[in-house]
Design an enzyme around this catalytic site. Sequence first.
Site, PDB file in Angstrom:
ATOM      1  N   GLU A 664       0.745  -1.092  -0.372  1.00  0.00           N
ATOM      2  CA  GLU A 664      -0.172  -0.494   0.265  1.00  0.00           C
ATOM      3  C   GLU A 664       0.996   1.240  -0.352  1.00  0.00           C
ATOM      4  O   GLU A 664       2.093   0.899   0.797  1.00  0.00           O
ATOM      5  CB  GLU A 664      -0.322   0.077   1.505  1.00  0.00           C
ATOM      6  CG  GLU A 664      -1.579   1.379   2.195  1.00  0.00           C
ATOM      7  CD  GLU A 664      -0.861   2.419   2.462  1.00  0.00           C
ATOM      8  OE1 GLU A 664      -1.319   3.590   1.910  1.00  0.00           O
ATOM      9  OE2 GLU A 664      -0.733   1.909   3.238  1.00  0.00           O
ATOM     10  N   HIS A 693      -9.636   2.220   0.121  1.00  0.00           N
ATOM     11  CA  HIS A 693     -10.535   2.124   1.388  1.00  0.00           C
ATOM     12  C   HIS A 693     -11.872   3.748   1.259  1.00  0.00           C
ATOM     13  O   HIS A 693     -12.704   3.983   1.989  1.00  0.00           O
ATOM     14  CB  HIS A 693      -9.504   2.760   2.405  1.00  0.00           C
ATOM     15  CG  HIS A 693      -9.650   1.075   2.673  1.00  0.00           C
ATOM     16  ND1 HIS A 693      -7.889   0.484   1.967  1.00  0.00           N
ATOM     17  CD2 HIS A 693      -9.914  -0.258   3.146  1.00  0.00           C
ATOM     18  CE1 HIS A 693      -7.705  -0.574   3.152  1.00  0.00           C
ATOM     19  NE2 HIS A 693      -9.289  -1.173   3.060  1.00  0.00           N
TER      20      HIS A 693
END
Length: 753
Positions: A664, A693
């Site tokens: 990430e 997200h």
Amino acid sequence: MKVKNHILGFPRIGLNRELKFAQEKYWNGEITKKDLLFVGKMLRKRHWKQQYKNGIDYISVGDFSWYDQVLNISMMLGNIPKRHTQKNIIDLNTLFLVARGCAPFRKPTFASEMTKWFNTNYHYIVPEFTKNQIFKYSWNQLLDEVDESLSLGYNIKPILLGPLTYLWLGKVKGENFNRITLLKRILPIYQYVLNELKKRNINWVQIDEPILSFDLPEIWKNSFVYAYNELNNYTNIMLTTYFGKVDHNLEIIKKLPIQGIHFDLISGKYNLSNLINFFSKDILFSFGVINGRNIWSSDLFKWFNILKPILKKRYFWIGPSCSFLHIPIDLSEENLLENDIKNWFSFAIQKCKELKLLSDSLNKNNVKKIEKYSKKIISHNISDKVHKIDVENRLKNLKKKDFKRKNIYKIRKKIQKNKFNFPLLPTTTIGSFPQTNKIRKLRLDYKTGKINSKYYNKKISKYIKKVIKIQEKLGVDVLVHGEPERNDMVEYFGENMNGFIFTKNGWVQSYGSRCVKPPIIIGDVYRKKPITIKWSKFSQSLTKKPIKGMLTGPVTILCWSFLREDIKKSIISKQIALALRDEVSDLEKSGIKIIQIDEPALREGLPLRKKNWDKYLSWSVDSFRLMSSGVKDSTQIHTHMCYCEFNDIMKSISDLDADVITIETSRSEMDLLEYFKEFNYPNDIGPGVYDIHSPNIPTIQFIESLIKKAINYISVKKLWINPDCGLKTRTFEESILGIKNMIQATKNFRKIL
């Protein structure tokens, strides 16, 4: 004086995840802000009552949050990034905009970074700091909640995250500087809040400074003395430390003008006699003797014998090791557990009762009740559900060759290149596709017997076909089957291995509205039968492109489960690794050529003090390699990690020897890759190019800008293009648009390159 008890925080999500569902309805426009606020007020009122009813002397106030407690402080300080400051208003929608990148009545923008809260699976939104930053007391729910609880007649203890820990957890943006220089600017706001609490006749305020478990630079240690001198003379401060020992920082703590200090006696062992003699007699001690991070019943008889001699010398409080944020709320709801197993456990409400029972026993000098209570733990150690001799023997008989691939990566790379012939910048996704309400209901109906296996398999097959077709149409190079049969990446594997049990309602908050239901490891772990072969093999039959077999790694399963406490973590981890080594072998035999082993918790499990890192990293890396090393050189092993500071352990990540790692990086706009200027990561790597997200769809231009940054740090011959994480929290529309833009940005770069 009598021993008092308190807790350091209560779970905020609600027994039935009421907060989660209310938040998501509000974000989707299904309820009003007034409706959302009502749910929050209802939950706070219920949780205060539960603490009081179960014998807690000081009710915790300030542990409630609409997202996380660090973001609460950012709001209090008016520390809102410029891109999130819209309409010159700082309110609840601002908080959601910072956390998610979108909120009702706000223009979408990219969210702030999210990372792990110390060594837990809880996440927080990372504060952003700029040089010459101005702070101003702003939106703050704490004082309102204090007034709310006082009106109900409770004896309360407000909770604040400390100023030093807040600054430590943030990140500098723009021009580089030492963020500790901002301390003087935020202390007046802390002073204002403490003064307001003083006006309300609050006797004790809990100020959390868990960074005292770290090895701190001298400037930070000295800043503690300065800060707490500034915060003195308002109200009694209970300085709270947890997640580790603070014996290396006792000299600093001793200098602080505080009235009380909390020690976590679960994470670190202390000589209590030496400890109380070290501090002034005016200091009130709080001892964390109930495990706030695990669900086993406490050995109260043991703690009685440890604490009773101390009571003859000093008055003290007792509490949990840390906040109950990390455990479920109420064991009494678990009516499906066998009684002998259920007796081993204790959730938040039951742990409140344990504190009451222990404090009463200490005050009355009576051990009868706690002696009987503590026999629960003894029954686990002698249960036939715990030890399996075959598992223990297999672990003992491991050889060095079991932890190594046949050949080094350079040799494997050539073999795999000839086999797969991927284009430059190969594309993939991380694993999961949207978990729709229909899919969740399908799994539940199958589990409860409302539908038969034939109907269930038909629907799962249809979903997988849809996901494969979408990826092929979009032009993804390495496909995934979408994981419709899986509830959670840890729970799913636990359900298919022996040694695990599961709760019906044991929900724990991970971040925001995201909740997980951790499995409980009660005994030796082994695999019952193949777990993922059926659907992986079916998926591969649908396409000529390679399908990734998707597995969760041993360290992540370890970290995201509630662990048995009678053996070492390293042993549990290797038991899981051996069980899943068999799964890796079966996937390879079934024709799956690429296998992804997710290890997002590798960094999370790292001890807080560096002197303890090597031992942990040694057995955690060994666990991964034990699981992954039994395959041919032509089988490509991937791993995935997210939401943590990888730089600390990059050498160990390299030692995993995965052929490809995906990580990430998008929320930090690839800042993480600065490390690769100094560290030449030897294998292939895929830094995430968009944040899954957030519901915001990344533009082609945004993804291109991140790919361009990545190319500055990583050779294009090693670079993969992928999202930050799985797509299970997104809708199909959002996923398709995001992947489409990712593929187009990649194609644009392929033309240039």
